[in-house]
Design an enzyme around this catalytic site. Structure first.
Site, mmCIF file in Angstrom:
data_model
loop_
_atom_site.group_PDB
_atom_site.id
_atom_site.type_symbol
_atom_site.label_atom_id
_atom_site.label_comp_id
_atom_site.label_asym_id
_atom_site.label_seq_id
_atom_site.Cartn_x
_atom_site.Cartn_y
_atom_site.Cartn_z
ATOM 1 N N TYR A 175 0.766 -1.192 -0.158
ATOM 2 C CA TYR A 175 0.132 0.042 -0.127
ATOM 3 C C TYR A 175 0.783 1.374 0.046
ATOM 4 O O TYR A 175 0.223 2.371 0.226
ATOM 5 C CB TYR A 175 -0.710 0.105 1.223
ATOM 6 C CG TYR A 175 -2.294 -0.875 1.104
ATOM 7 C CD1 TYR A 175 -2.402 -1.676 0.124
ATOM 8 C CD2 TYR A 175 -2.743 -0.943 2.098
ATOM 9 C CE1 TYR A 175 -3.418 -2.627 0.160
ATOM 10 C CE2 TYR A 175 -3.959 -1.873 2.243
ATOM 11 C CZ TYR A 175 -4.019 -2.914 0.973
ATOM 12 O OH TYR A 175 -5.206 -3.783 1.038
ATOM 13 N N LYS B 275 4.296 -14.148 5.695
ATOM 14 C CA LYS B 275 4.616 -15.180 4.384
ATOM 15 C C LYS B 275 5.961 -15.127 4.093
ATOM 16 O O LYS B 275 6.479 -15.217 2.962
ATOM 17 C CB LYS B 275 3.506 -14.835 3.459
ATOM 18 C CG LYS B 275 3.662 -15.938 2.179
ATOM 19 C CD LYS B 275 3.068 -17.157 2.543
ATOM 20 C CE LYS B 275 2.935 -18.071 1.355
ATOM 21 N NZ LYS B 275 2.265 -19.432 1.934
ATOM 22 N N ASP C 51 -1.368 -17.682 5.246
ATOM 23 C CA ASP C 51 -2.468 -18.667 4.459
ATOM 24 C C ASP C 51 -3.015 -19.722 5.287
ATOM 25 O O ASP C 51 -4.137 -20.085 5.427
ATOM 26 C CB ASP C 51 -1.913 -19.265 3.161
ATOM 27 C CG ASP C 51 -0.548 -19.713 3.583
ATOM 28 O OD1 ASP C 51 0.047 -19.618 4.250
ATOM 29 O OD2 ASP C 51 0.165 -20.155 2.387
ATOM 30 N N ASP D 183 -5.404 -6.217 6.254
ATOM 31 C CA ASP D 183 -6.737 -5.908 5.755
ATOM 32 C C ASP D 183 -7.483 -6.728 5.391
ATOM 33 O O ASP D 183 -8.592 -7.045 5.643
ATOM 34 C CB ASP D 183 -6.247 -5.115 4.431
ATOM 35 C CG ASP D 183 -7.242 -4.204 4.018
ATOM 36 O OD1 ASP D 183 -8.472 -4.203 4.556
ATOM 37 O OD2 ASP D 183 -7.354 -3.554 2.992
ATOM 38 N N ASP E 266 -11.042 -8.787 7.328
ATOM 39 C CA ASP E 266 -12.190 -8.714 6.797
ATOM 40 C C ASP E 266 -12.705 -10.173 6.797
ATOM 41 O O ASP E 266 -14.035 -10.522 6.886
ATOM 42 C CB ASP E 266 -12.038 -8.396 5.332
ATOM 43 C CG ASP E 266 -12.049 -6.734 5.188
ATOM 44 O OD1 ASP E 266 -12.104 -6.217 6.234
ATOM 45 O OD2 ASP E 266 -12.502 -6.353 3.738
#
Length: 332
Positions: free
Chosen positions: A120, A173, A205, A229, A233
């Site tokens: 971002y 990750k 993951d 983010d 969610d």
């Protein structure tokens, strides 16, 4: 002591849920001075700028900001607003409440998301008709700052368990993004070791699989920007939807508070938006400014309304935004 609060409704249901949150704040005996600013799609259409300079300065100079949502201009609004408050961490609690039909009623997780860099950071290029690139930015300094906040967060008992011995989980990750997430992981683990805080690790993951299966195994989760983010969610789906998730963008001397949901154009203007996330964001604002008791009063009132009703349509009820807000104020 009076607090200057910048108020930006933005687009869509932001124009309905932010006034609801303000109504709740005004029901408390706290001295607030609310100053309105404009941002979002309609502002860009009218002025050519999604975030006018005067709004940016208003936020930078305020004690805290309450923001609603932006539509197509979201990236042009929220990223600069986070910069305006010098935010380095995005705090996103995801909690299931009694009375809400949650997929996983045992869910009570707080995500601490790095808020300044990663993918971002805005370094994208279209190099040809066939090729676009995105540069991921990760620094040891930002990663350490997030980890230091996380250590203080759990030490103060602000996690779901309220126990400083619980520590936190770091999701990353680094097995694939060895240089970037590797740097993030190393910095977070180093700070935790220096502070004597227990840390568990999960590949992001694997975390995405384990969280829906058994959310009770997690409390505070520290993540890079994009992962925080997406994973928060995912947690929203376990507790009843984005209409229940507040958030705080915390800086060194300033902060911005916003519901995690977007503009919900399908219901905007109908007066049926769920104000819960915005009101809980206001509770986080109260606590940030030192009004902890008042913040808890707001939380208790919200939980009572969620449990007993009235509820908006997304939670199986038929109440309006105004009716739910009035019920929260009545509980106060």
């Amino acid at each position: 002591m009076s607090h200057d609060i910048a108020v930006i409704e933005g687009d869509g249901i932001g124009q309905e849920v932010v006034p609801a949150a303000i109504e709740v704040l005004e029901a408390l005996e706290v001295d607030f001075e609310f100053v309105e600013g404009e941002a979002g799609d309609a502002v860009r259409e009218a002025t050519g700028e999604a975030l006018p300079a005067e709004t940016y300065e208003l936020v930078a100079d305020a004690d805290a900001t309450l923001f609603g949502a932006a539509g197509d201009t979201a990236a042009d609004v929220i990223l600069p607003l986070r910069e305006a408050v010098d935010s380095f961490v995005n705090v996103r609690p995801a909690k299931a409440y009694p009375g809400v039909d949650a997929l996983r009623p045992e869910t009570d997780v707080v995500f601490l998301r790095e808020n300044t860099e990663g993918v971002y950071a805005g370094h994208e290029d279209r190099l040809s008709d066939d090729l676009s690139t995105l540069t991921r930015v990760v620094t040891s300094s930002a990663s350490r700052e997030l980890a230091e906040y996380a250590c203080e967060f759990v030490a103060d008992g602000r996690g779901p368990a309220g126990d400083s011995e619980e520590g936190f989980t770091v999701a990353h990750k680094s097995n694939v993004m060895r240089e970037t997430d590797g740097r993030f992981r190393e910095a977070v683990l180093a700070v935790a070791e220096e502070r004597g805080v227990d840390v568990d690790e999960e590949l992001m993951d694997a975390f995405a699989t384990k969280l829906p299966l058994d959310p009770s195994q997690y409390g505070v989760v520290v993540c890079p920007n994009l992962a925080g983010d997406v994973l928060s969610d995912l947690a929203a789906g376990l507790v009843g939807g984005l209409g229940l998730l507040p958030s705080a963008n915390v800086g060194h001397d300033n902060a911005l508070f916003e519901p995690v949901h977007g503009t919900a154009p399908d219901i905007a203007g109908e007066g049926i938006a769920n104000p819960t996330a915005a009101v809980l964001s206001a509770a986080m604002l109260l606590e940030y400014l030192g009004h902890v008791e008042e913040g808890q009063r707001v939380r208790t009132a919200v939980e009572s309304v969620l449990s007993e009703g009235p509820r908006t349509g997304d939670l199986g009820g038929d109440a309006t935004t105004e009716e739910v807000t009035a019920a929260i104020v009545d509980r106060l």
